[in-house]
Structure formats: structure tokens, C-alpha cells
Motif scaffolding. Sequence first.
Motif, mmCIF file in Angstrom:
data_model
loop_
_atom_site.group_PDB
_atom_site.id
_atom_site.type_symbol
_atom_site.label_atom_id
_atom_site.label_comp_id
_atom_site.label_asym_id
_atom_site.label_seq_id
_atom_site.Cartn_x
_atom_site.Cartn_y
_atom_site.Cartn_z
ATOM 1 N N SER A 76 5.898 13.136 -1.422
ATOM 2 C CA SER A 76 4.856 13.366 -0.468
ATOM 3 C C SER A 76 5.088 12.498 0.802
ATOM 4 O O SER A 76 4.871 12.779 1.793
ATOM 5 N N THR A 129 8.287 13.066 2.553
ATOM 6 C CA THR A 129 8.253 14.334 3.457
ATOM 7 C C THR A 129 7.233 14.189 4.923
ATOM 8 O O THR A 129 7.889 14.575 5.895
ATOM 9 N N SER A 179 16.113 16.776 5.971
ATOM 10 C CA SER A 179 15.762 16.586 4.426
ATOM 11 C C SER A 179 15.399 15.352 3.923
ATOM 12 O O SER A 179 15.552 14.507 4.792
ATOM 13 N N VAL A 180 14.773 15.418 2.668
ATOM 14 C CA VAL A 180 14.525 14.306 1.889
ATOM 15 C C VAL A 180 15.479 14.216 0.686
ATOM 16 O O VAL A 180 15.507 15.309 0.123
ATOM 17 N N VAL A 223 7.562 21.754 -0.439
ATOM 18 C CA VAL A 223 8.193 20.435 0.710
ATOM 19 C C VAL A 223 8.570 21.410 1.933
ATOM 20 O O VAL A 223 8.258 21.238 3.204
ATOM 21 N N VAL A 240 11.413 20.916 5.995
ATOM 22 C CA VAL A 240 12.387 20.087 5.415
ATOM 23 C C VAL A 240 13.030 20.324 3.894
ATOM 24 O O VAL A 240 12.247 20.865 3.264
ATOM 25 N N LEU A 293 14.356 19.461 0.149
ATOM 26 C CA LEU A 293 14.567 18.454 -0.921
ATOM 27 C C LEU A 293 15.800 18.560 -1.270
ATOM 28 O O LEU A 293 16.237 19.500 -1.895
ATOM 29 N N ASN A 301 2.106 16.704 6.416
ATOM 30 C CA ASN A 301 1.980 16.864 4.997
ATOM 31 C C ASN A 301 0.764 15.984 4.357
ATOM 32 O O ASN A 301 0.819 15.734 3.226
#
Lengths: 218, 218
Positions: free
Chosen positions: A104, A107, A117-118, A145, A153, A155, B97
Motif C-alpha cells: 500500500s 503503491t 510498477s511496484v 493495486v 500501477v 504489481l 492510494n
Amino acid sequence: MARTALIYSGGVDSTVLLAHLRAEGRELHCLSVDYGQRHRRELEAARAICAHYGVSHRLADLRALAPLFGSNALTGGVKVPEGHYEEESMKATVVPNRNMLLISVATAWAVSLRAESVAYGAHSGDHAIYPDCRPEFAEALDRAVRLADWHEVRLERPFVKMDKAAIVRRGAELGVPFGLTWSCYVGGERHCGKCGTCVERKEAFRLAGVADPTDYAA
Amino acid sequence: MARTALIYSGGVDSTVLLAHLRAEGRELHCLSVDYGQRHRRELEAARAICAHYGVSHRLADLRALAPLFGSNALTGGVKVPEGHYEEESMKATVVPNRNMLLISVATAWAVSLRAESVAYGAHSGDHAIYPDCRPEFAEALDRAVRLADWHEVRLERPFVKMDKAAIVRRGAELGVPFGLTWSCYVGGERHCGKCGTCVERKEAFRLAGVADPTDYAA
């Protein structure tokens, strides 16, 4: 250049992931999370390795949340257990909902960086005692996400099909400075060599056939 | 008695939800999140209302994360816009977020409390400018929350099919002390009466046909 926010602990898996994504040409922004872990050496390791690679590094300070987590071995109140992850006692290392918390925060940061991206270093050996290491958890969270902002974004878990020995081999190919990484949960000046994460670290180097530069106390 | 962790802002929606769940006989544990919002009056309102109802209240301090969020009107750097939520300028009130962050923290707390659910005051009028108010986001996150621990926690949105006027009517039935609630984003001593959330608050009371006890500056 693709921009990625990397959840970065300073341990073996996420350090190999850092080197792997950097070799792909990503623009990396590394995020370490201070959740009050007693093994604070990992935060120093993360800082030193980001400096080694010349990538940006930020610390997210979640220590103020520690009172909500209850007692567990990583944030205090319970002794760090020794031995293999399979043992019941290792359940004491669970920080409730830690992965969702880390993802979280990463992100939120990724959205403000306009990153694509994460990424995080989940791998096939992640232990069934950690419910938030299950693939169906990661898939549901990936969907959340992607929907969390108009700027989408993703993951990423690039190592999810690799085991820890394969990750060590990939790190050796990439010249990762393993001696700078930190795994031990106990929080001493040297790796204890006996806690679950030290046992796993030793075994991964042995199975990979890669020299382990770690200075273990035992 | 079913135990529930309630994400509690001290505003109209979550206060009516508090009263609604309490009337159902739930054991409530209320969590307010300090993410550096300039309208800190809402945190004082939350504390006062929990004391009024005699329910447990905790504050999760996420202020240390504010530097990661970038500039937005709620945590500083950008002026709070006036007018209706439909307007483009209201996008400045988005904290990246935020909902996933709040739900992650509340879920960690719920797990440590062995609570059955995390509830929050999402409603049908939640605005399309907030991507993390979309139902598909909430559904994906609900699935992730259920999988986050062996102790399963549900995500509840009891008001998701009600609009804000219906929530005000339900609150009036339950005798909610609306005069103690706080909505305004500006952070003054009185509700400004002009920001998006004040405009919406006024309108909800008017549409509900319930007397609005709020002391508006304008």
C-alpha cells in the motif's frame, strides 16, 4: 525508461531483484520500510547497497503503527525462534498484514512518482506460514493495486517462480555484493547463523554452489 | 458478540455507521488515521464521539509517510478548492492510494484484535474522481483482505447502496449527535461552508429533511 518502485529490504532476494531490474534498464526507486523491526541492520544494509548501485532510496517510517500490531518476534515482545521455517514457533515472526501494508505504501509512492510498477522479491520458497505470501493473495492485491489510481500501477513479482538458490545464482551472475546484504532477524552485529532466516540463507548459497561471504557467529 | 474494526473519520458517514453497527450489537473498535490532514479537527471530533458512545478508539499515526504522498490539498502544498466535487479542481484532494493504506492498517489491527470484519463508510455517492472508491477496487481489496491472514477478516461497506441523504436520515433515526461530527477540509475553527465536503454536507441534510446543526462560517 520504465520507472519502478522496488520494495527493498536489504536482504538477498530484494538485492538480487534490484540488480536484475537495473540490468534490464529500469529506473529504480527503492523503498525500505521501518516497522520497528529489531533487525535494524537491514535498514543500514539497504542504504549502503542503494549507494553502491547509485539508485534512489527512501525510508517509510511506520514505527508509529507498532502498538497496533500486537506482540511478535520481529517488533519485540517475543524471542526470535531458532531452526527451520517449518516449525510452529516460526509463526511468531508474522507481522499481521505486513505485505499489504508495504505494498500500500509503495503503491502510494509509485503513484506520486508516476511509476509503472511496484516490484517485490516474492519467490517460490515463501513460506506457507505467511498467509500473505499465497499467490491468490498476491493476485487479488495486484488487481486492487491496478485499480487504486487512474494512473495504473502494476504489481510485479519477477522471482515468483524461482527458489532462493536460483536467486543466489542469478545474483552471482550479476555480481551482487552479497557481503553487504543482511538477513538475520536477531539484530546482532553479525549474522547469528541459527535463526530461520540465517539457516535459509546458508542453505541457499550451498544449494546454489556460490561462495557465501557472510560472517556468521555460529 | 461480533467484533468489528471501524475505519472512523469523525465525519457524518462513518459516525452514522458507528451508531448503526452499535445498534446491531457489534463490539466496535474505532480507528482514526492521522495522515497529516490539515483538517485536524476531524481527529478531535472522532475522539469526542467515541467517548460519547463509550467505544474504544485508537489513532494510527501515518504522518511520517506524508513526504511520500507528494503535494495535495489535504496534506498541504495545494489550496483546498471550493465548489462541487464534479469540478476538475477537486482532484487536488486525492491522497494517492489512501483507501488501501487505511484498509491495510485497519486489517492489521483487526487481525491482532481477532475481529471478524473491517467496516468503512463507503456510499453510493462516493465520487468518480477517487479511483479507490470504485466498487471493483473494493471487491479486489476485499478478496485480498480475506486472504491476508489465517484468521479471516471481511471488508464491510454496509452503506454502499445508500446515498448521503439516506445516511443522514438513518443517523437521525439513531439519534446521532451530528453537531459533534466534522466534515470541512479547510481546517478552521468552524465549518467553512464552501469547500466540496461542506457543500455536500449541507445538501445531504437538506435532501434528507433533517435539521442541520452545523455552525457554518458561510
